[in-house]
Design an enzyme around this catalytic site. Structure first.
Site, mmCIF file in Angstrom:
data_model
loop_
_atom_site.group_PDB
_atom_site.id
_atom_site.type_symbol
_atom_site.label_atom_id
_atom_site.label_comp_id
_atom_site.label_asym_id
_atom_site.label_seq_id
_atom_site.Cartn_x
_atom_site.Cartn_y
_atom_site.Cartn_z
ATOM 1 N N LYS A 68 27.536 57.374 32.602
ATOM 2 C CA LYS A 68 27.372 57.251 34.060
ATOM 3 C C LYS A 68 28.377 56.256 34.622
ATOM 4 O O LYS A 68 29.023 55.516 33.865
ATOM 5 C CB LYS A 68 25.937 56.824 34.403
ATOM 6 C CG LYS A 68 25.511 55.480 33.836
ATOM 7 C CD LYS A 68 23.980 55.338 33.893
ATOM 8 C CE LYS A 68 23.504 54.164 33.090
ATOM 9 N NZ LYS A 68 23.097 53.005 33.846
ATOM 10 N N TYR A 99 45.566 32.718 50.537
ATOM 11 C CA TYR A 99 44.703 32.430 51.682
ATOM 12 C C TYR A 99 43.934 31.130 51.467
ATOM 13 O O TYR A 99 43.432 30.869 50.367
ATOM 14 C CB TYR A 99 43.680 33.557 51.853
ATOM 15 C CG TYR A 99 44.261 34.861 52.349
ATOM 16 C CD1 TYR A 99 44.821 34.963 53.623
ATOM 17 C CD2 TYR A 99 44.226 35.997 51.551
ATOM 18 C CE1 TYR A 99 45.338 36.166 54.077
ATOM 19 C CE2 TYR A 99 44.729 37.205 51.999
ATOM 20 C CZ TYR A 99 45.288 37.281 53.271
ATOM 21 O OH TYR A 99 45.793 38.469 53.710
#
Ligand SMILES: Cc1ncc(COP(=O)(O)O)c(C=O)c1O
Length: 354
Positions: free
Chosen positions: A33, A249
């Site tokens: 999955k 940043y």
């Protein structure tokens, strides 16, 4: 190329064979999955077949559909809850499904294959009521394919709740096994498979271990598992910085002394999480260097110092081995205060799988 997830299908096959040996005669249902825990569901589906898995498990109907569309013909179990629309997709894909309510069972056509799930303590999917679970088994008739449960704490070695869950499951399943000998009984995830043979029954359902990650979050090699994922990128720029100059940043790295920074084209848009800001190492030229400054969406910066020969175009490894050094998904998980599962599942489609 920006970021590449190089997947070692041979390692997935060998890990599958290792889990099959641990399962000691029980069949292996390989859990693929979430795009094979980020490794690529198709690559994983083919590799686990080579390693001896005879079943595949997914969470969603669309995942079963995708496997079928790609020509995978193994037995597929959809483990998740399904609404009517999803159920139709799962059945159309020829997948087995899981039931724990009468309404769901009644909606199944005569040729469906169903696994009845007892919630023995996970508290998520399945019925808590063994009597209802038995009624569902009886009502399933020819559609009955399996009897299952799932453990909540198999990966916590000092915890004994798995034993309690096992006790509840055994109490429910033992009389049913005699009455319905063709139903496949299954419970064990990777950790349970490695931890206790009493959890194996007819089939085990390992996921994480197949990808060479340690279900106990420590050292895959100590469990005879081989990591299958290498996450790499390349140095796209190298620049000298003077003391007091910053990167990224928020100026969360300010050079305390003259140094050199390498810019790498990977960021949280690729699944290299922002919480790794000033909190990861990167391998370049077989050496570890610290990631410095803020992880942005598309780039990170690495302090390679003035002494290294790091140059534009050099390969950089974020997970995996380079020369004598290795960074495990488990190391990244610890830095993020999470589990290895989340590290590989976080990789976004922008990361090319090869
Ligand atoms: C029902 C079920 N079985 C088996 C597995 C495989 O677990 P693991 O990856 O820990 O081996 C999962 C994964 O979460 C699951 O949800």
């Amino acid at each position: 190329m920006r970021a590449l997830a190089r997947i070692d299908a041979g390692a997935i096959a060998r890990n599958t064979a290792r889990m099959a040996r641990a399962a000691d005669g029980a069949a292996v249902c390989a859990v693929v999955k979430s795009d094979g825990y980020g490794h690529g569901a198709l690559t994983a589906a083919r590799a686990v077949h080579d390693g001896g898995a005879t079943w595949l498990a997914v969470a969603a109907a669309a995942e079963a559909r995708m496997l079928r569309d790609a020509g995978i013909d193994a037995r597929v179990l959809v483990m998740g809850a399904l609404d009517p629309e999803e159920l139709a997709v799962a059945l159309e894909a020829g997948a087995d499904v899981v039931a724990w309510t009468s309404e769901f069972l009644e909606a199944l056509p005569g040729d469906a294959r169903v696994h009845v799930k007892l919630d023995s303590g996970m508290g998520r999917l399945g019925t808590r009521d063994p009597e209802l679970a038995t009624q569902l088994v009886e009502a399933a008739g020819d559609r009955l394919a399996g009897l299952m449960t799932h453990f909540a704490t198999a990966d916590e070695l000092q915890d004994t709740f798995m034993d309690e869950q096992l006790r509840r499951f055994v109490a429910w399943v033992t009389p049913l096994r005699e009455r319905f000998p063709d139903a496949v009984v299954h419970a064990a995830n990777s950790a349970a498979t490695l931890r206790d043979p009493a959890t194996h029954f007819d089939m085990v359902r390992p996921g994480i271990a197949l990808y060479g990650m340690d279900p106990f979050g420590e050292d895959p090699f100590a469990r005879e598992l081989e990591p299958a994922l290498t996450l790499l990128t390349k140095v796209l720029a190298v620049k000298d910085v003077a003391p007091g100059e910053s990167a990224g940043y928020g100026r969360r790295f300010v050079a305390p002394a003259a140094t050199r920074l390498a810019t790498l084209p990977i960021g949280y848009g690729d699944g290299w999480r922002r919480a790794l800001t000033n909190n990861a190492d990167v391998l370049i030229g077989g050496r570890r260097f610290p990631l410095v400054g803020t992880v942005s969406m598309d780039n990170i910066t690495v302090d390679v110092g003035l002494e290294s020969a790091v140059a534009v175009g050099d390969e950089a490894v974020l997970i995996g081995a380079q020369g004598p050094e290795r960074i495990l998904a488990e190391e990244v998980a610890k830095r993020l205060d999470t589990i290895n599962y989340e590290v590989s599942c976080a990789l976004t489609p922008r990361v090319v799988r090869a």
